[in-house]
Write a protein that holds these residues in place. Structure first.
Motif, mmCIF file in Angstrom:
data_model
loop_
_atom_site.group_PDB
_atom_site.id
_atom_site.type_symbol
_atom_site.label_atom_id
_atom_site.label_comp_id
_atom_site.label_asym_id
_atom_site.label_seq_id
_atom_site.Cartn_x
_atom_site.Cartn_y
_atom_site.Cartn_z
ATOM 1 N N ALA A 412 0.830 -1.202 0.000
ATOM 2 C CA ALA A 412 0.000 0.000 0.000
ATOM 3 C C ALA A 412 0.867 1.256 0.000
ATOM 4 O O ALA A 412 0.507 2.287 -0.587
ATOM 5 C CB ALA A 412 -0.939 -0.009 1.200
ATOM 6 N N LYS A 413 2.040 1.163 0.621
ATOM 7 C CA LYS A 413 2.972 2.299 0.640
ATOM 8 C C LYS A 413 3.743 2.416 -0.669
ATOM 9 O O LYS A 413 4.298 3.481 -0.978
ATOM 10 C CB LYS A 413 3.941 2.138 1.804
ATOM 11 C CG LYS A 413 3.274 2.175 3.168
ATOM 12 C CD LYS A 413 4.270 1.899 4.286
ATOM 13 C CE LYS A 413 3.583 1.866 5.638
ATOM 14 N NZ LYS A 413 4.533 1.525 6.735
ATOM 15 N N LEU A 414 3.802 1.322 -1.441
ATOM 16 C CA LEU A 414 4.539 1.338 -2.706
ATOM 17 C C LEU A 414 3.701 1.825 -3.883
ATOM 18 O O LEU A 414 4.249 2.343 -4.863
ATOM 19 C CB LEU A 414 5.059 -0.070 -3.021
ATOM 20 C CG LEU A 414 6.181 -0.595 -2.129
ATOM 21 C CD1 LEU A 414 6.485 -2.054 -2.470
ATOM 22 C CD2 LEU A 414 7.433 0.247 -2.281
ATOM 23 N N TYR A 415 2.381 1.666 -3.808
ATOM 24 C CA TYR A 415 1.540 2.011 -4.949
ATOM 25 C C TYR A 415 1.759 3.433 -5.471
ATOM 26 O O TYR A 415 1.737 3.653 -6.686
ATOM 27 C CB TYR A 415 0.065 1.794 -4.618
ATOM 28 C CG TYR A 415 -0.297 0.347 -4.361
ATOM 29 C CD1 TYR A 415 0.283 -0.686 -5.097
ATOM 30 C CD2 TYR A 415 -1.220 -0.006 -3.373
ATOM 31 C CE1 TYR A 415 -0.037 -2.013 -4.856
ATOM 32 C CE2 TYR A 415 -1.551 -1.328 -3.132
ATOM 33 C CZ TYR A 415 -0.957 -2.330 -3.868
ATOM 34 O OH TYR A 415 -1.275 -3.644 -3.629
ATOM 35 N N PRO A 416 1.978 4.437 -4.603
ATOM 36 C CA PRO A 416 2.209 5.796 -5.132
ATOM 37 C C PRO A 416 3.468 5.904 -5.998
ATOM 38 O O PRO A 416 3.608 6.887 -6.749
ATOM 39 C CB PRO A 416 2.342 6.648 -3.860
ATOM 40 C CG PRO A 416 1.569 5.892 -2.815
ATOM 41 C CD PRO A 416 1.826 4.461 -3.128
ATOM 42 N N LEU A 417 4.386 4.935 -5.907
ATOM 43 C CA LEU A 417 5.603 4.963 -6.722
ATOM 44 C C LEU A 417 5.433 4.172 -8.017
ATOM 45 O O LEU A 417 6.400 4.001 -8.765
ATOM 46 C CB LEU A 417 6.786 4.386 -5.937
ATOM 47 C CG LEU A 417 7.172 5.097 -4.639
ATOM 48 C CD1 LEU A 417 8.367 4.417 -4.001
ATOM 49 C CD2 LEU A 417 7.476 6.568 -4.918
ATOM 50 N N GLY A 418 4.229 3.712 -8.274
ATOM 51 C CA GLY A 418 4.009 2.877 -9.440
ATOM 52 C C GLY A 418 3.048 3.487 -10.432
ATOM 53 O O GLY A 418 2.382 4.494 -10.165
#
Length: 477
Positions: A412-418
């Motif tokens: 969930a914390k990685l989605y903004p980087l994708g």
């Protein structure tokens, strides 16, 4: 056609078969959803009958080819499950066109075995037990993707599809082109039953592989940085690279539980492959892996060398890291990184996904796709530089349901980087994924328009989780 009806009385032999079919997914952790009927179809005509049954009973339809979508979205409570296991369950080869034709439930290993005998190849999936129907609908993260992109791009030439009106349609670039476009990348959201698929093939070559193994000595960021940078300079001619992380005891016969050994030892592996004619070509294409920076030398367990590998050995390796036998429980979390995000920042962000593995047999994976498809060609069109994923694996039911939380929170914390995620991994039951893209916004709008044309009664509900995204971007249908 065999139809199994949901039991309403104490279990009997027929009810046991219903339950076996209901649970026929690679993930043994099955949701408490019970279709009204399960149709085990043998022909295209029987698929039409299943759709008529759904219309007559006002039921929704789920379709299963191989059951490798871990969240099993094809399992619809009170709906009708169309199981295609016996539908056109063979691979046919045309020696004139060099096309193959296969049913949706034909497995990767089955197709590969026939192609080897024929001296032909097409970029099928990596896992031997994945069915080619689901693989194709998802877009096809196939072998040697840096060279050929998604398999649906240049390799899939035609499909036979039973649409919600019960008609059998042929879809290709020249016939029902809108349906053909939408099918290639819609995955669980598709609004029909694919009954046969045609794909082109090329003469086969030989597969060579180099595997390098490191011990993570608190230098996983340096290992990732070097490996990801190196993958960018590998020539994209029948090559691909994947990186994995896992505990050293992952396959230990002396460890019987899901518990992480103490102290944990994490291994980092690089697997780089070339599909060429000679060993010399493979060594040349993969030569960048010879240049391991001096600071990493102390972490090397095995520097490996380029060697030929059979498809049987390759599939055995795949089955070892992601076993498909009974009692295997799975969760997959993944995302496709935004290529504009600096590599150093990406490496720091994905470190927890690669190192905080919840169980002894869980696996972190980065597949270097280096593929940038076009949504004018097909629906599968998000940029795919690196496919970053974690396979959480367990056998002890006592770990549920909390086992799902650690990786779901990390991603969930990685989605903004994708830029989004591969649709085959999308879990419609995880609210944390609700706003994650599986298609471009342009592709989303076009897909929803085509879907409404073919399925105005919403017989196939797989698109519903993506309606929220339609509203967010202001698409008017």
């Amino acid at each position: 056609m065999t139809v199994w009806t949901r039991p309403s009385a104490p279990p009997s032999a027929s009810h046991c078969e219903y339950e076996r079919l209901r649970r026929s997914y690679i993930n043994a952790d099955i949701r408490e959803a019970y279709p009204r009927e399960i149709h085990l179809v043998n022909s295209t005509f029987e698929v039409q009958n299943a759709i008529r049954s759904a219309v007559n009973s006002n039921s929704k339809i789920g379709v299963r080819s191989g059951g490798h979508t871990f969240s099993n979205p094809s399992l619809i409570h009170d709906g009708i499950l169309v199981d295609t296991t016996k539908l056109h369950c063979k691979v046919e080869y045309d020696p004139v066109t060099h096309y193959i034709c296969y049913g949706p439930a034909v497995r990767v290993a089955e197709a590969s075995e026939l192609l080897q005998k024929l001296g032909r190849f097409f970029p099928h999936g990596h896992a031997p037990t994945v069915a080619l129907g689901g693989f194709t609908l998802a877009g096809g993260q196939g072998m040697f993707m840096p060279t050929w992109g998604p398999t649906v791009g240049d390799w899939i030439v035609r499909m036979e599809i039973v649409t919600p009106d019960g008609k059998v349609k042929t879809a290709s670039m020249t016939e029902n082109a809108d349906l053909f476009w939408a099918a290639r990348g819609s995955g669980q959201a598709f609004f029909g039953v694919v009954t046969r698929i045609w794909a082109r093939t090329i003469p086969s070559r030989r597969m060579f592989m180099r595997m390098i193994l490191f011990e993570d000595k608190d230098n996983i960021e340096n290992l990732l940085q070097w490996a990801l940078e190196t993958s960018r300079i590998i020539p994209r001619w029948g090559t691909e690279t994947a990186m994995t992380t896992g505990y050293s005891e992952m396959h230990s016969p002396t460890h019987k539980t899901d518990s992480i050994p103490s102290p944990p030892t994490l291994h980092f592996g690089v697997c780089s492959t070339a599909y060429v004619d000679t060993l010399e070509e493979a060594r040349s294409l993969l030569s960048a892996w010879d240049r391991i920076p001096a600071p990493l030398h102390g972490s090397i367990i095995d520097a490996g060398s380029v060697a030929e590998m059979s498809w049987a050995a390759y599939f055995e390796l795949q089955e070892l890291v992601t076993p498909s036998g009974p009692r295997n429980n799975w969760q997959i979390n993944s995302f496709l990184n935004d290529p504009e995000v600096p590599l150093e920042r990406l490496v720091k962000a994905v470190k927890p996904a690669m190192t905080e593995l919840p169980t002894r047999t869980s696996l972190g994976c980065i597949y270097c796709c280096h593929s940038y498809p076009d949504d004018n060609d097909h629906l599968c069109a998000l940029p795919q530089q690196y496919y970053i994923s974690t396979f959480t694996h367990w056998k002890e039911k006592s770990l549920e349901p909390k086992i799902y939380e650690p990786m779901a929170d990390i991603y969930a914390k990685l989605y903004p980087l994708g830029v989004g995620m591969y649709i085959a991994d999308y879990n419609p039951f995880d609210e944390r994924q609700a706003n994650v893209k599986v298609w471009t916004d342009k592709g989303l709008q076009r897909f929803m328009e085509i879907r409404a044309k073919y399925d105005p009664q919403e017989l196939f509900p797989g698109f519903i989780p993506f309606v929220r995204r339609v509203k967010q971007v202001g698409i008017k249908l």
